[in-house]
Motif scaffolding. Structure first.
Motif, PDB file in Angstrom:
ATOM      1  N   HIS A 165       0.831  -1.207   0.000  1.00  0.00           N
ATOM      2  CA  HIS A 165       0.000   0.000   0.000  1.00  0.00           C
ATOM      3  C   HIS A 165       0.869   1.263   0.000  1.00  0.00           C
ATOM      4  CE1 HIS A 165      -3.542  -2.336   0.368  1.00  0.00           C
ATOM      5  NE2 HIS A 165      -3.428  -2.639   1.648  1.00  0.00           N
ATOM      6  N   ARG A 166       1.920   1.236   0.795  1.00  0.00           N
ATOM      7  CA  ARG A 166       2.802   2.405   0.912  1.00  0.00           C
ATOM      8  C   ARG A 166       3.441   2.745  -0.421  1.00  0.00           C
ATOM      9  NH1 ARG A 166       7.714   1.183   4.603  1.00  0.00           N
ATOM     10  NH2 ARG A 166       6.015   0.684   6.051  1.00  0.00           N
ATOM     11  N   GLN A 167       3.888   1.725  -1.169  1.00  0.00           N
ATOM     12  CA  GLN A 167       4.635   1.950  -2.404  1.00  0.00           C
ATOM     13  C   GLN A 167       3.736   2.138  -3.617  1.00  0.00           C
ATOM     14  OE1 GLN A 167       7.436   2.435  -0.793  1.00  0.00           O
ATOM     15  NE2 GLN A 167       8.769   1.023  -1.878  1.00  0.00           N
ATOM     16  N   SER A 168       2.448   1.870  -3.486  1.00  0.00           N
ATOM     17  CA  SER A 168       1.567   1.850  -4.649  1.00  0.00           C
ATOM     18  C   SER A 168       1.454   3.204  -5.338  1.00  0.00           C
ATOM     19  CB  SER A 168       0.175   1.340  -4.256  1.00  0.00           C
ATOM     20  OG  SER A 168      -0.417   2.180  -3.273  1.00  0.00           O
ATOM     21  N   LEU A 169       1.682   4.290  -4.616  1.00  0.00           N
ATOM     22  CA  LEU A 169       1.616   5.607  -5.244  1.00  0.00           C
ATOM     23  C   LEU A 169       2.773   5.826  -6.204  1.00  0.00           C
ATOM     24  CD1 LEU A 169       0.351   8.412  -5.539  1.00  0.00           C
ATOM     25  CD2 LEU A 169       1.693   9.138  -3.553  1.00  0.00           C
ATOM     26  N   GLY A 170       3.972   5.340  -5.834  1.00  0.00           N
ATOM     27  CA  GLY A 170       5.154   5.598  -6.652  1.00  0.00           C
ATOM     28  C   GLY A 170       5.029   5.069  -8.068  1.00  0.00           C
ATOM     29  N   VAL A 171       4.630   3.802  -8.213  1.00  0.00           N
ATOM     30  CA  VAL A 171       4.554   3.222  -9.554  1.00  0.00           C
ATOM     31  C   VAL A 171       3.313   3.676 -10.310  1.00  0.00           C
ATOM     32  CG1 VAL A 171       5.927   1.207  -8.945  1.00  0.00           C
ATOM     33  CG2 VAL A 171       3.458   1.136  -8.650  1.00  0.00           C
ATOM     34  N   SER A 172       2.351   4.286  -9.616  1.00  0.00           N
ATOM     35  CA  SER A 172       1.165   4.813 -10.302  1.00  0.00           C
ATOM     36  C   SER A 172       1.260   6.332 -10.462  1.00  0.00           C
ATOM     37  CB  SER A 172      -0.109   4.465  -9.512  1.00  0.00           C
ATOM     38  OG  SER A 172      -0.102   5.068  -8.227  1.00  0.00           O
ATOM     39  N   ALA A 173       2.475   6.877 -10.253  1.00  0.00           N
ATOM     40  CA  ALA A 173       2.630   8.336 -10.228  1.00  0.00           C
ATOM     41  C   ALA A 173       2.195   8.981 -11.538  1.00  0.00           C
ATOM     42  CB  ALA A 173       4.089   8.693  -9.912  1.00  0.00           C
ATOM     43  N   SER A 211       4.093  -4.197  -5.863  1.00  0.00           N
ATOM     44  CA  SER A 211       3.608  -2.863  -6.212  1.00  0.00           C
ATOM     45  C   SER A 211       4.328  -2.281  -7.424  1.00  0.00           C
ATOM     46  CB  SER A 211       3.788  -1.902  -5.028  1.00  0.00           C
ATOM     47  OG  SER A 211       5.157  -1.563  -4.850  1.00  0.00           O
ATOM     48  N   ALA A 212       5.313  -3.006  -7.967  1.00  0.00           N
ATOM     49  CA  ALA A 212       6.044  -2.500  -9.132  1.00  0.00           C
ATOM     50  C   ALA A 212       5.426  -3.052 -10.416  1.00  0.00           C
ATOM     51  CB  ALA A 212       7.529  -2.858  -9.010  1.00  0.00           C
ATOM     52  N   VAL A 213       6.057  -4.027 -11.013  1.00  0.00           N
ATOM     53  CA  VAL A 213       5.609  -4.522 -12.325  1.00  0.00           C
ATOM     54  C   VAL A 213       4.169  -5.042 -12.298  1.00  0.00           C
ATOM     55  CG1 VAL A 213       6.067  -6.177 -14.159  1.00  0.00           C
ATOM     56  CG2 VAL A 213       7.974  -4.998 -13.046  1.00  0.00           C
ATOM     57  N   PRO A 214       3.753  -5.885 -11.321  1.00  0.00           N
ATOM     58  CA  PRO A 214       2.357  -6.366 -11.349  1.00  0.00           C
ATOM     59  C   PRO A 214       1.325  -5.244 -11.258  1.00  0.00           C
ATOM     60  CG  PRO A 214       3.687  -7.752  -9.928  1.00  0.00           C
ATOM     61  CD  PRO A 214       4.527  -6.561 -10.272  1.00  0.00           C
ATOM     62  N   GLY A 260      10.437  -0.293 -14.199  1.00  0.00           N
ATOM     63  CA  GLY A 260       9.839  -1.185 -13.204  1.00  0.00           C
ATOM     64  C   GLY A 260      10.756  -2.337 -12.842  1.00  0.00           C
ATOM     65  N   LEU A 261      11.489  -2.859 -13.849  1.00  0.00           N
ATOM     66  CA  LEU A 261      12.415  -3.960 -13.590  1.00  0.00           C
ATOM     67  C   LEU A 261      13.555  -3.518 -12.685  1.00  0.00           C
ATOM     68  CD1 LEU A 261      13.290  -6.859 -14.150  1.00  0.00           C
ATOM     69  CD2 LEU A 261      14.481  -6.023 -16.199  1.00  0.00           C
ATOM     70  N   LEU A 262      14.075  -2.298 -12.890  1.00  0.00           N
ATOM     71  CA  LEU A 262      15.150  -1.803 -12.028  1.00  0.00           C
ATOM     72  C   LEU A 262      14.673  -1.640 -10.591  1.00  0.00           C
ATOM     73  CD1 LEU A 262      17.275   0.887 -13.926  1.00  0.00           C
ATOM     74  CD2 LEU A 262      18.016  -1.311 -13.018  1.00  0.00           C
ATOM     75  N   ILE A 263      13.471  -1.107 -10.413  1.00  0.00           N
ATOM     76  CA  ILE A 263      12.937  -0.938  -9.063  1.00  0.00           C
ATOM     77  C   ILE A 263      12.715  -2.301  -8.405  1.00  0.00           C
ATOM     78  CG2 ILE A 263      10.955  -0.096  -7.735  1.00  0.00           C
ATOM     79  CD1 ILE A 263      10.734   2.176  -9.792  1.00  0.00           C
ATOM     80  N   THR A 264      12.242  -3.258  -9.177  1.00  0.00           N
ATOM     81  CA  THR A 264      12.069  -4.610  -8.643  1.00  0.00           C
ATOM     82  C   THR A 264      13.420  -5.223  -8.275  1.00  0.00           C
ATOM     83  OG1 THR A 264      10.087  -4.926  -9.981  1.00  0.00           O
ATOM     84  CG2 THR A 264      11.149  -6.909  -9.129  1.00  0.00           C
ATOM     85  N   THR A 265      14.430  -4.990  -9.112  1.00  0.00           N
ATOM     86  CA  THR A 265      15.774  -5.494  -8.829  1.00  0.00           C
ATOM     87  C   THR A 265      16.306  -4.914  -7.525  1.00  0.00           C
ATOM     88  OG1 THR A 265      16.239  -5.738 -11.195  1.00  0.00           O
ATOM     89  CG2 THR A 265      18.133  -5.656  -9.714  1.00  0.00           C
ATOM     90  N   LEU A 266      16.071  -3.617  -7.326  1.00  0.00           N
ATOM     91  CA  LEU A 266      16.482  -2.975  -6.079  1.00  0.00           C
ATOM     92  C   LEU A 266      15.884  -3.703  -4.877  1.00  0.00           C
ATOM     93  CD1 LEU A 266      16.371   0.889  -5.433  1.00  0.00           C
ATOM     94  CD2 LEU A 266      15.777  -0.742  -3.666  1.00  0.00           C
ATOM     95  N   THR A 267      14.610  -4.014  -4.973  1.00  0.00           N
ATOM     96  CA  THR A 267      13.912  -4.663  -3.868  1.00  0.00           C
ATOM     97  C   THR A 267      14.460  -6.068  -3.618  1.00  0.00           C
ATOM     98  OG1 THR A 267      11.936  -3.396  -4.407  1.00  0.00           O
ATOM     99  CG2 THR A 267      11.659  -5.315  -2.989  1.00  0.00           C
TER     100      THR A 267
END
Length: 413
Positions: free
Chosen positions: A27-35, A152-155, A248-255
Protein backbone atom coordinates in the motif's frame (compact mmCIF):
# COMPACT_ATOMS: atom_id res chain seq x y z
CA UNK A 1 2.24 -28.19 25.16
CA UNK A 2 5.17 -30.01 23.54
CA UNK A 3 8.38 -28.41 22.36
CA UNK A 4 7.20 -28.47 18.73
CA UNK A 5 4.09 -26.51 19.67
CA UNK A 6 6.16 -23.96 21.55
CA UNK A 7 8.24 -23.41 18.42
CA UNK A 8 5.25 -23.34 16.07
CA UNK A 9 3.30 -20.68 17.97
CA UNK A 10 5.91 -17.89 17.67
CA UNK A 11 6.60 -18.90 14.07
CA UNK A 12 2.89 -18.69 13.21
CA UNK A 13 2.54 -15.32 14.90
CA UNK A 14 5.59 -14.04 13.06
CA UNK A 15 4.31 -15.28 9.68
CA UNK A 16 1.00 -13.46 10.21
CA UNK A 17 2.90 -10.32 11.19
CA UNK A 18 5.14 -10.55 8.12
CA UNK A 19 2.09 -10.96 5.88
CA UNK A 20 0.58 -7.83 7.43
CA UNK A 21 3.81 -5.92 6.84
CA UNK A 22 4.11 -7.11 3.22
CA UNK A 23 0.63 -5.77 2.49
CA UNK A 24 1.40 -2.50 4.32
CA UNK A 25 4.52 -1.98 2.18
CA UNK A 26 2.48 -2.74 -0.94
CA UNK A 27 0.00 0.00 0.00
CA UNK A 28 2.80 2.40 0.91
CA UNK A 29 4.64 1.95 -2.40
CA UNK A 30 1.57 1.85 -4.65
CA UNK A 31 1.62 5.61 -5.24
CA UNK A 32 5.15 5.60 -6.65
CA UNK A 33 4.55 3.22 -9.55
CA UNK A 34 1.17 4.81 -10.30
CA UNK A 35 2.63 8.34 -10.23
CA UNK A 36 2.29 9.01 -13.96
CA UNK A 37 -1.28 7.65 -14.02
CA UNK A 38 -2.10 9.70 -10.90
CA UNK A 39 -0.99 12.96 -12.53
CA UNK A 40 -3.42 12.35 -15.38
CA UNK A 41 -6.32 11.15 -13.19
CA UNK A 42 -6.10 13.95 -10.63
CA UNK A 43 -4.78 16.71 -12.90
CA UNK A 44 -1.70 17.43 -10.77
CA UNK A 45 2.00 18.01 -11.38
CA UNK A 46 5.16 17.06 -9.50
CA UNK A 47 4.30 19.29 -6.55
CA UNK A 48 0.85 17.73 -6.27
CA UNK A 49 2.38 14.24 -6.31
CA UNK A 50 4.82 15.32 -3.61
CA UNK A 51 1.89 16.60 -1.56
CA UNK A 52 0.20 13.20 -1.70
CA UNK A 53 3.35 11.36 -0.70
CA UNK A 54 4.27 13.97 1.91
CA UNK A 55 0.90 13.79 3.65
CA UNK A 56 1.02 10.00 3.69
CA UNK A 57 4.51 10.03 5.23
CA UNK A 58 3.71 12.96 7.53
CA UNK A 59 0.84 11.01 9.04
CA UNK A 60 3.01 7.91 9.26
CA UNK A 61 5.91 9.72 10.94
CA UNK A 62 3.71 11.76 13.30
CA UNK A 63 1.96 8.62 14.53
CA UNK A 64 5.09 6.60 15.31
CA UNK A 65 5.55 7.59 18.95
CA UNK A 66 1.81 7.48 19.83
CA UNK A 67 1.58 4.11 18.07
CA UNK A 68 4.61 2.88 20.02
CA UNK A 69 2.83 3.80 23.25
CA UNK A 70 -0.37 2.06 22.11
CA UNK A 71 1.48 -1.08 21.02
CA UNK A 72 3.11 -1.31 24.46
CA UNK A 73 -0.32 -0.83 26.04
CA UNK A 74 -2.72 -2.76 23.77
CA UNK A 75 -0.50 -5.38 22.15
CA UNK A 76 0.30 -6.25 18.55
CA UNK A 77 -2.85 -8.15 17.54
CA UNK A 78 -5.30 -5.31 18.06
CA UNK A 79 -3.01 -2.83 16.35
CA UNK A 80 -2.48 -5.02 13.27
CA UNK A 81 -6.24 -5.57 12.93
CA UNK A 82 -7.00 -1.86 13.20
CA UNK A 83 -4.19 -1.00 10.78
CA UNK A 84 -5.46 -3.47 8.16
CA UNK A 85 -9.00 -2.08 8.38
CA UNK A 86 -7.82 1.51 7.99
CA UNK A 87 -5.59 0.70 5.00
CA UNK A 88 -8.41 -1.18 3.27
CA UNK A 89 -10.64 1.87 3.70
CA UNK A 90 -7.87 4.12 2.38
CA UNK A 91 -7.41 2.11 -0.81
CA UNK A 92 -11.18 2.07 -1.43
CA UNK A 93 -11.25 5.88 -1.14
CA UNK A 94 -8.18 6.17 -3.40
CA UNK A 95 -9.73 3.81 -5.96
CA UNK A 96 -12.93 5.84 -6.20
CA UNK A 97 -11.34 9.31 -6.00
CA UNK A 98 -11.37 11.44 -9.14
CA UNK A 99 -9.91 14.60 -7.65
CA UNK A 100 -7.09 15.73 -5.38
CA UNK A 101 -9.23 15.93 -2.24
CA UNK A 102 -10.29 12.29 -2.45
CA UNK A 103 -6.74 11.22 -3.26
CA UNK A 104 -5.42 13.07 -0.20
CA UNK A 105 -8.03 11.43 2.04
CA UNK A 106 -7.10 7.98 0.70
CA UNK A 107 -3.36 8.44 1.20
CA UNK A 108 -3.86 9.81 4.74
CA UNK A 109 -5.85 6.70 5.66
CA UNK A 110 -3.19 4.47 4.10
CA UNK A 111 -0.44 6.27 6.01
CA UNK A 112 -2.40 5.91 9.25
CA UNK A 113 -2.96 2.17 8.87
CA UNK A 114 0.62 1.64 7.73
CA UNK A 115 1.89 3.41 10.85
CA UNK A 116 0.24 0.79 13.08
CA UNK A 117 1.80 -2.21 11.40
CA UNK A 118 5.60 -2.39 11.46
CA UNK A 119 6.07 -1.50 15.14
CA UNK A 120 3.49 -4.14 16.02
CA UNK A 121 5.40 -6.77 14.04
CA UNK A 122 8.73 -5.79 15.61
CA UNK A 123 7.12 -6.21 19.04
CA UNK A 124 6.12 -9.77 18.08
CA UNK A 125 9.78 -10.50 17.26
CA UNK A 126 11.04 -8.91 20.48
CA UNK A 127 8.59 -10.81 22.70
CA UNK A 128 8.56 -14.26 21.11
CA UNK A 129 12.14 -14.84 19.91
CA UNK A 130 15.49 -15.08 21.76
CA UNK A 131 17.38 -11.78 22.04
CA UNK A 132 20.48 -13.12 20.30
CA UNK A 133 18.40 -13.83 17.17
CA UNK A 134 16.62 -10.47 17.09
CA UNK A 135 18.96 -8.58 14.70
CA UNK A 136 18.71 -11.33 12.09
CA UNK A 137 14.95 -11.85 12.46
CA UNK A 138 14.25 -8.11 12.32
CA UNK A 139 16.30 -7.85 9.12
CA UNK A 140 14.49 -10.85 7.60
CA UNK A 141 11.17 -9.29 8.61
CA UNK A 142 12.05 -5.95 7.06
CA UNK A 143 13.30 -7.53 3.85
CA UNK A 144 10.38 -9.94 3.47
CA UNK A 145 8.21 -6.85 3.70
CA UNK A 146 9.81 -5.75 0.45
CA UNK A 147 7.82 -8.44 -1.32
CA UNK A 148 5.10 -5.81 -1.08
CA UNK A 149 7.31 -3.41 -3.01
CA UNK A 150 7.89 -6.06 -5.70
CA UNK A 151 4.14 -6.62 -6.08
CA UNK A 152 3.61 -2.86 -6.21
CA UNK A 153 6.04 -2.50 -9.13
CA UNK A 154 5.61 -4.52 -12.32
CA UNK A 155 2.36 -6.37 -11.35
CA UNK A 156 0.62 -3.16 -10.27
CA UNK A 157 1.77 -1.35 -13.40
CA UNK A 158 0.45 -4.22 -15.52
CA UNK A 159 -2.86 -4.21 -13.66
CA UNK A 160 -3.26 -0.46 -14.17
CA UNK A 161 -2.68 -0.83 -17.90
CA UNK A 162 -4.93 -3.90 -18.22
CA UNK A 163 -7.85 -3.17 -15.87
CA UNK A 164 -7.67 0.53 -15.09
CA UNK A 165 -7.46 2.61 -11.94
CA UNK A 166 -10.53 1.68 -9.89
CA UNK A 167 -10.43 -2.14 -10.24
CA UNK A 168 -6.69 -2.16 -9.49
CA UNK A 169 -6.96 -0.25 -6.21
CA UNK A 170 -10.14 -2.03 -5.11
CA UNK A 171 -8.18 -5.25 -5.53
CA UNK A 172 -5.44 -3.71 -3.40
CA UNK A 173 -7.98 -3.03 -0.66
CA UNK A 174 -8.96 -6.71 -0.63
CA UNK A 175 -5.41 -7.64 0.44
CA UNK A 176 -5.87 -5.81 3.73
CA UNK A 177 -9.13 -7.67 4.33
CA UNK A 178 -7.12 -10.91 4.09
CA UNK A 179 -4.67 -9.54 6.66
CA UNK A 180 -7.49 -8.63 9.02
CA UNK A 181 -9.03 -12.10 8.82
CA UNK A 182 -5.65 -13.81 9.28
CA UNK A 183 -4.84 -11.73 12.35
CA UNK A 184 -8.23 -12.39 13.95
CA UNK A 185 -7.95 -16.16 13.47
CA UNK A 186 -4.24 -16.90 13.93
CA UNK A 187 -2.54 -14.16 15.92
CA UNK A 188 -2.18 -14.26 19.69
CA UNK A 189 -0.54 -11.71 21.94
CA UNK A 190 1.10 -11.66 25.31
CA UNK A 191 -0.87 -9.50 27.70
CA UNK A 192 0.84 -6.10 28.02
CA UNK A 193 1.77 -4.78 31.43
CA UNK A 194 -0.72 -1.94 31.79
CA UNK A 195 1.18 -0.46 34.74
CA UNK A 196 4.33 0.19 32.73
CA UNK A 197 3.34 0.15 29.06
CA UNK A 198 3.59 3.49 27.31
CA UNK A 199 5.24 5.24 30.26
CA UNK A 200 8.75 5.37 28.79
CA UNK A 201 8.60 8.10 26.12
CA UNK A 202 10.86 10.47 28.04
CA UNK A 203 13.20 7.71 29.15
CA UNK A 204 13.50 6.25 25.66
CA UNK A 205 14.18 9.67 24.11
CA UNK A 206 16.72 10.54 26.80
CA UNK A 207 18.91 7.55 26.02
CA UNK A 208 21.51 8.39 23.35
CA UNK A 209 21.20 4.84 22.02
CA UNK A 210 17.62 5.57 20.95
CA UNK A 211 18.66 8.75 19.16
CA UNK A 212 21.56 6.89 17.57
CA UNK A 213 18.95 4.51 16.15
CA UNK A 214 16.78 7.41 14.98
CA UNK A 215 19.60 9.12 13.07
CA UNK A 216 20.73 5.77 11.67
CA UNK A 217 17.27 5.21 10.27
CA UNK A 218 16.99 8.77 8.95
CA UNK A 219 20.32 8.88 7.14
CA UNK A 220 20.13 5.44 5.57
CA UNK A 221 16.45 5.09 4.62
CA UNK A 222 15.60 8.40 2.97
CA UNK A 223 17.24 7.91 -0.42
CA UNK A 224 15.88 4.47 -1.26
CA UNK A 225 12.48 5.39 0.22
CA UNK A 226 12.19 8.46 -2.00
CA UNK A 227 13.33 6.41 -4.99
CA UNK A 228 10.94 3.48 -4.52
CA UNK A 229 7.96 5.33 -3.05
CA UNK A 230 7.64 8.09 -5.63
CA UNK A 231 10.53 9.48 -7.66
CA UNK A 232 12.48 6.49 -8.93
CA UNK A 233 10.00 5.48 -11.61
CA UNK A 234 9.37 8.99 -13.03
CA UNK A 235 13.10 9.77 -12.87
CA UNK A 236 14.12 6.64 -14.77
CA UNK A 237 11.42 7.14 -17.41
CA UNK A 238 11.42 10.92 -17.85
CA UNK A 239 15.04 11.85 -17.08
CA UNK A 240 16.98 8.70 -18.01
CA UNK A 241 14.82 7.72 -20.99
CA UNK A 242 14.04 4.16 -19.90
CA UNK A 243 10.86 2.37 -20.92
CA UNK A 244 8.20 1.85 -18.20
CA UNK A 245 9.00 -1.88 -18.19
CA UNK A 246 12.74 -1.29 -17.79
CA UNK A 247 12.17 1.22 -15.01
CA UNK A 248 9.84 -1.18 -13.20
CA UNK A 249 12.42 -3.96 -13.59
CA UNK A 250 15.15 -1.80 -12.03
CA UNK A 251 12.94 -0.94 -9.06
CA UNK A 252 12.07 -4.61 -8.64
CA UNK A 253 15.77 -5.49 -8.83
CA UNK A 254 16.48 -2.98 -6.08
CA UNK A 255 13.91 -4.66 -3.87
CA UNK A 256 15.20 -8.19 -4.54
CA UNK A 257 18.79 -7.18 -3.84
CA UNK A 258 17.67 -5.47 -0.63
CA UNK A 259 16.06 -8.71 0.51
CA UNK A 260 19.39 -10.45 -0.07
CA UNK A 261 21.47 -7.83 1.73
CA UNK A 262 19.19 -7.70 4.79
CA UNK A 263 19.97 -11.08 6.35
CA UNK A 264 23.70 -10.52 5.75
CA UNK A 265 23.69 -7.18 7.56
CA UNK A 266 21.47 -8.68 10.28
CA UNK A 267 23.97 -11.47 10.87
CA UNK A 268 26.90 -9.02 10.93
CA UNK A 269 25.07 -6.66 13.32
CA UNK A 270 24.38 -9.53 15.71
CA UNK A 271 27.87 -10.99 15.41
CA UNK A 272 29.79 -7.68 15.60
CA UNK A 273 27.59 -5.22 17.54
CA UNK A 274 30.51 -2.88 18.24
CA UNK A 275 30.85 -2.24 14.48
CA UNK A 276 27.20 -1.46 13.69
CA UNK A 277 27.79 2.27 13.33
CA UNK A 278 30.66 1.62 10.92
CA UNK A 279 28.25 -0.37 8.75
CA UNK A 280 25.84 2.56 8.83
CA UNK A 281 28.50 5.09 7.81
CA UNK A 282 29.64 2.85 4.94
CA UNK A 283 26.05 2.66 3.65
CA UNK A 284 25.68 6.45 3.82
CA UNK A 285 29.02 7.07 2.05
CA UNK A 286 28.37 4.51 -0.69
CA UNK A 287 24.91 5.95 -1.37
CA UNK A 288 26.25 9.48 -1.70
CA UNK A 289 29.02 8.28 -4.04
CA UNK A 290 26.65 6.33 -6.29
CA UNK A 291 24.25 9.27 -6.63
CA UNK A 292 27.18 11.58 -7.39
CA UNK A 293 28.23 9.35 -10.29
CA UNK A 294 24.68 9.30 -11.72
CA UNK A 295 23.95 13.01 -11.27
CA UNK A 296 27.27 14.20 -12.72
CA UNK A 297 27.12 11.91 -15.75
CA UNK A 298 26.52 14.02 -18.88
CA UNK A 299 23.26 13.11 -20.58
CA UNK A 300 21.66 9.73 -19.90
CA UNK A 301 23.73 7.59 -17.58
CA UNK A 302 24.69 4.21 -19.08
CA UNK A 303 22.77 1.21 -17.84
CA UNK A 304 25.65 -0.14 -15.77
CA UNK A 305 25.78 3.11 -13.77
CA UNK A 306 22.04 2.93 -13.06
CA UNK A 307 22.44 -0.72 -12.03
CA UNK A 308 25.27 0.33 -9.69
CA UNK A 309 22.98 2.95 -8.15
CA UNK A 310 20.27 0.32 -7.63
CA UNK A 311 22.77 -2.08 -6.03
CA UNK A 312 23.89 0.58 -3.55
CA UNK A 313 20.35 1.73 -2.80
CA UNK A 314 19.53 -1.91 -1.98
CA UNK A 315 21.70 -1.56 1.15
CA UNK A 316 19.69 1.40 2.44
CA UNK A 317 16.76 -0.53 3.88
CA UNK A 318 18.94 -3.13 5.64
CA UNK A 319 21.16 -0.33 6.93
CA UNK A 320 18.18 1.51 8.37
CA UNK A 321 17.02 -1.65 10.20
CA UNK A 322 20.16 -1.42 12.34
CA UNK A 323 18.39 1.51 13.99
CA UNK A 324 15.74 -0.87 15.36
CA UNK A 325 18.48 -3.03 16.83
CA UNK A 326 19.73 0.02 18.71
CA UNK A 327 16.19 0.60 20.03
CA UNK A 328 16.01 -2.98 21.28
CA UNK A 329 19.44 -3.23 22.86
CA UNK A 330 19.39 0.14 24.62
CA UNK A 331 15.84 -0.06 26.04
CA UNK A 332 14.03 -2.48 28.39
CA UNK A 333 11.13 -4.58 27.10
CA UNK A 334 8.38 -2.36 28.51
CA UNK A 335 9.36 0.55 26.29
CA UNK A 336 10.42 -1.33 23.13
CA UNK A 337 7.35 -0.08 21.24
CA UNK A 338 7.89 3.59 21.93
CA UNK A 339 11.66 3.37 21.33
CA UNK A 340 11.00 1.67 17.97
CA UNK A 341 8.49 4.43 17.18
CA UNK A 342 11.10 7.12 17.83
CA UNK A 343 13.58 5.37 15.54
CA UNK A 344 11.00 4.87 12.79
CA UNK A 345 9.80 8.47 12.96
CA UNK A 346 13.30 9.72 12.16
CA UNK A 347 13.54 7.70 8.98
CA UNK A 348 10.18 8.71 7.64
CA UNK A 349 10.63 12.37 8.56
CA UNK A 350 13.83 12.38 6.49
CA UNK A 351 12.12 10.50 3.66
CA UNK A 352 9.21 12.94 3.68
CA UNK A 353 11.66 15.85 3.46
CA UNK A 354 13.45 14.37 0.45
CA UNK A 355 10.24 13.40 -1.39
CA UNK A 356 8.64 16.80 -0.90
CA UNK A 357 11.71 18.86 -1.77
CA UNK A 358 12.44 16.83 -4.90
CA UNK A 359 8.90 17.47 -6.16
CA UNK A 360 9.06 21.20 -5.49
CA UNK A 361 12.47 21.54 -7.19
CA UNK A 362 11.36 19.51 -10.23
CA UNK A 363 8.49 21.95 -10.72
CA UNK A 364 10.68 25.01 -10.08
CA UNK A 365 13.79 24.17 -12.11
CA UNK A 366 12.60 21.22 -14.20
CA UNK A 367 15.81 19.28 -13.54
CA UNK A 368 16.04 16.06 -11.56
CA UNK A 369 19.78 16.58 -11.05
CA UNK A 370 19.31 19.62 -8.85
CA UNK A 371 16.27 18.10 -7.22
CA UNK A 372 18.06 14.95 -6.06
CA UNK A 373 20.97 17.05 -4.76
CA UNK A 374 18.76 17.83 -1.74
CA UNK A 375 19.89 14.50 -0.31
CA UNK A 376 23.46 15.61 0.41
CA UNK A 377 22.73 17.84 3.45
CA UNK A 378 20.63 15.06 4.98
CA UNK A 379 23.39 12.48 4.51
CA UNK A 380 25.94 14.86 6.04
CA UNK A 381 23.77 15.73 9.04
CA UNK A 382 22.87 12.09 9.59
CA UNK A 383 26.48 10.93 9.48
CA UNK A 384 27.54 13.63 11.97
CA UNK A 385 24.72 12.71 14.35
CA UNK A 386 25.50 8.98 14.12
CA UNK A 387 29.09 9.67 15.17
CA UNK A 388 27.93 12.06 17.90
CA UNK A 389 25.43 9.73 19.53
CA UNK A 390 27.68 6.70 19.07
CA UNK A 391 30.20 8.40 21.33
CA UNK A 392 27.53 9.28 23.90
CA UNK A 393 26.03 5.78 23.89
CA UNK A 394 29.43 4.15 24.36
CA UNK A 395 30.26 6.42 27.27
CA UNK A 396 26.97 5.63 28.97
CA UNK A 397 26.97 1.89 28.30
CA UNK A 398 30.31 0.30 27.34
CA UNK A 399 30.01 -3.00 25.51
CA UNK A 400 31.18 -6.42 26.55
CA UNK A 401 32.28 -9.01 24.01
CA UNK A 402 29.46 -10.09 21.63
CA UNK A 403 29.38 -13.61 23.06
CA UNK A 404 28.65 -12.17 26.49
CA UNK A 405 25.89 -9.89 25.25
CA UNK A 406 22.79 -12.11 24.86
CA UNK A 407 20.21 -9.85 26.49
CA UNK A 408 18.42 -6.69 25.38
CA UNK A 409 19.46 -3.60 27.27
CA UNK A 410 23.18 -4.33 27.01
CA UNK A 411 24.64 -3.06 23.78
CA UNK A 412 27.39 -1.41 21.88
CA UNK A 413 27.23 1.03 19.03
Amino acid sequence: MGALGIVRRPLTFWIVGVFAYIVAVFHRQSLGVSAIDATARFGIGATGLSLLAMLQLLVYAAMQIPVGVLVDRLGSKKMIIIGAAVMAAGQVVFALADGLLGAVAGRILIGSGDALTFISVIRIVNLWFPARRNPLIVQITAQLGQVGAIVSAVPLISSLHSYGWTPTFLGAAALSVLVLVSAVILLRDRRPDATTAGMGVRAAWAHPGTRLGMWTHAATQCSSAAFTMLWGYPYLVESQGLSPQAAGLLITTLTVLSMTAGPLLGYLAGRFPFHRSRMVLIVIGATAAAWTAVLLWPGHAPQWVLVLLVVVLATNGPGSAIGFDYARTFNPTERIGVATGIVNSGGFAASMTVITTVGVLVDLVGDYRWAFAVQYPIWLLGAVQVVRYRVRARRLQPAPAPALNPNPGTASA
